[in-house]
Design an enzyme around this catalytic site. Structure first.
Site, PDB file in Angstrom:
ATOM      1  CG  HIS A  36      48.886  20.204 -23.425  1.00 26.46           C
ATOM      2  ND1 HIS A  36      49.677  21.208 -23.039  1.00 26.46           N
ATOM      3  CD2 HIS A  36      49.835  19.474 -24.167  1.00 26.46           C
ATOM      4  CE1 HIS A  36      50.646  21.214 -23.495  1.00 26.46           C
ATOM      5  NE2 HIS A  36      50.698  20.169 -24.362  1.00 26.46           N
ATOM      6  CD  GLN A  60      59.679  15.037 -28.922  1.00 31.49           C
ATOM      7  OE1 GLN A  60      59.150  13.967 -28.803  1.00 31.49           O
ATOM      8  NE2 GLN A  60      58.981  16.196 -29.060  1.00 31.49           N
ATOM      9  N   GLY A 146      47.257  16.926 -31.303  1.00 31.65           N
ATOM     10  CA  GLY A 146      46.526  18.179 -31.910  1.00 31.65           C
ATOM     11  C   GLY A 146      47.037  18.431 -33.137  1.00 31.65           C
ATOM     12  CD  GLN A 147      44.438  21.552 -38.083  1.00 32.15           C
ATOM     13  OE1 GLN A 147      43.353  21.454 -37.818  1.00 32.15           O
ATOM     14  NE2 GLN A 147      45.029  22.601 -38.640  1.00 32.15           N
ATOM     15  CG  ASP A 149      52.924  20.302 -32.548  1.00 35.06           C
ATOM     16  OD1 ASP A 149      54.055  20.558 -32.516  1.00 35.06           O
ATOM     17  OD2 ASP A 149      52.136  20.007 -31.434  1.00 35.06           O
ATOM     18  CD  GLN A 152      53.757  15.487 -32.680  1.00 34.68           C
ATOM     19  OE1 GLN A 152      55.006  15.663 -32.367  1.00 34.68           O
ATOM     20  NE2 GLN A 152      52.722  15.802 -31.956  1.00 34.68           N
TER      21      GLN A 152
HETATM   22  P1  AMP Z   1      53.231  18.908 -26.616  1.00 39.94           P
HETATM   23  O1  AMP Z   1      53.177  18.790 -24.995  1.00 39.94           O
HETATM   24  O2  AMP Z   1      53.484  20.392 -27.090  1.00 39.94           O
HETATM   25  O3  AMP Z   1      54.219  17.865 -27.098  1.00 39.94           O
HETATM   26  O4  AMP Z   1      51.668  18.508 -27.115  1.00 39.94           O
HETATM   27  C1  AMP Z   1      51.151  17.495 -26.691  1.00 39.94           C
HETATM   28  C2  AMP Z   1      49.737  17.383 -27.725  1.00 39.94           C
HETATM   29  O5  AMP Z   1      48.982  18.520 -27.529  1.00 39.94           O
HETATM   30  C3  AMP Z   1      50.287  17.338 -29.223  1.00 39.94           C
HETATM   31  O6  AMP Z   1      49.117  16.388 -29.866  1.00 39.94           O
HETATM   32  C4  AMP Z   1      49.992  18.605 -29.584  1.00 39.94           C
HETATM   33  O7  AMP Z   1      49.772  18.852 -30.978  1.00 39.94           O
HETATM   34  C5  AMP Z   1      48.605  19.137 -28.747  1.00 39.94           C
HETATM   35  N1  AMP Z   1      48.630  20.552 -28.607  1.00 39.94           N
HETATM   36  C6  AMP Z   1      49.568  21.505 -28.201  1.00 39.94           C
HETATM   37  N2  AMP Z   1      49.172  22.688 -28.661  1.00 39.94           N
HETATM   38  C7  AMP Z   1      47.983  22.573 -28.626  1.00 39.94           C
HETATM   39  C8  AMP Z   1      46.921  23.563 -29.140  1.00 39.94           C
HETATM   40  N3  AMP Z   1      47.157  25.022 -28.852  1.00 39.94           N
HETATM   41  N4  AMP Z   1      45.663  23.132 -29.535  1.00 39.94           N
HETATM   42  C9  AMP Z   1      45.517  21.646 -29.500  1.00 39.94           C
HETATM   43  N5  AMP Z   1      46.267  20.789 -29.203  1.00 39.94           N
HETATM   44  C10 AMP Z   1      47.551  21.408 -28.867  1.00 39.94           C
END
Ligand code: AMP
Length: 284
Positions: A36, A60, A146-147, A149, A152
């Site tokens: 993040h 979700q 982030g890639q 997901d 997504q």
């Molecule tokens: P989340 O809080 O899991 O919904 O993630 C929020 C954002 O952070 C999303 O765009 C995710 O794809 C991204 N994200 C989660 N984990 C990672 C990671 N390890 N590296 C880069 N981006 C991430």
């Protein structure tokens, strides 16, 4: 600064725009980790004002998923995001996002109909709906995802394209632990033993990538490389190991020599569901 109400963030966004600021939004569900924070740092490079949203979106999560147990720590998230360059943390209440009268959903077809869309019915409707609501609240010029997901990211790009949203989408590479495990808020659920095994996910993706780079083009063989490595582990229950075309998620039997391929893995390690992916672009 923490902002809780939709009207407030909309007014802030209007004010920032009058001041000529470029607003970059980073949507998250909180319990921030280095993944993040890398999004926030890149957001700061891309614009002037970073607004990170923190909302564990009930829509979700499936009824048997971890919505209630999802890790939360607002004070920690506030400090970490601020240190990474975040300007405002938007933390709406579920009751304001989804009042009793709420009755609209966004359903994106095609790319949402496989992989995570099959394993988590309703998940992508929840994601698309909340992301559009967050975009309408924050009104950013740019949004960063982030890639990690992968499916997504395709959905967000389709949302922007199909609904003519005037927002630039920026995708950031996955941040990993030393053994290759993709950082995730859910990794804290892993027991010590499970954590020792978790690096195998990235290993399996890389093994499939190496096979592709060495000339393997048969989808079932590529999938089998990932499957066999992960299936050996007692604690792992595989959901899917799949090679697909990176743009469309179509699954040809044989990949062309110039294909951009995405390798996707979803599994349960113990009771924790993890996903990861790797892109192999043969065009480069
Ligand atoms: P989340 O809080 O899991 O919904 O993630 C929020 C954002 O952070 C999303 O765009 C995710 O794809 C991204 N994200 C989660 N984990 C990672 C990671 N390890 N590296 C880069 N981006 C991430």
């Amino acid at each position: 600064m923490i902002i809780k109400h939709i009207k407030e963030i909309q007014q802030l966004s209007d004010k920032l725009k009058i001041e000529g600021k470029k607003i970059v939004c980073v949507p998250t569900m909180g319990f921030l980790h280095e993944g993040h924070l890398s999004l926030i740092r890149i957001a700061k490079d891309l614009g002037d004002t970073v607004i990170t949203t923190l909302f564990v979106n009930p829509m979700q999560f499936g009824p048997k998923e971890d919505f209630t147990n999802y890790p939360r720590d607002l004070q920690r998230d506030f400090e970490l995001s601020k240190d990474a360059g975040n300007d405002y943390l938007f933390v709406p209440e579920a009751t304001e996002m989804y009042p009793d009268s709420f009755n609209t959903t966004i359903n994106i077809g095609g790319i949402t109909e496989k992989f995570e869309g099959v394993s988590r019915p309703g998940h992508f409707v929840g994601v698309a709906t909340v992301v559009l609501k967050l975009f309408n609240a924050v009104k950013p010029h740019i949004a960063v995802f982030g890639q990690k997901d992968y499916q997504q990211t395709l959905l967000i790009q389709k949302l922007v394209q199909d609904l003519n949203l005037d927002i630039n989408i920026h995708i950031v590479p996955t941040i990993r632990e030393d053994d290759g495990l993709a950082m995730s808020s859910r990794n804290i659920y892993l027991s010590y033993d499970e954590r020792q095994k978790a690096g195998l996910i990235y290993k399996s993706l890389n093994q499939a990538k190496t096979a592709i780079l060495n000339g393997e083009r048969r989808r079932n063989v590529i999938n089998g490389i990932m499957f066999d490595m992960l299936n050996n582990v007692n604690e792992i229950t595989i959901d899917y190991c799949a090679a697909a075309l990176a743009g469309s998620l179509e699954e040809p039997d044989i990949f062309q020599d110039n294909a951009a391929i995405v390798l996707l893995v979803a599994l349960k390690l113990g009771t924790t569901r993890l996903i990861d992916n790797l892109i192999v672009n043969l065009n480069n």
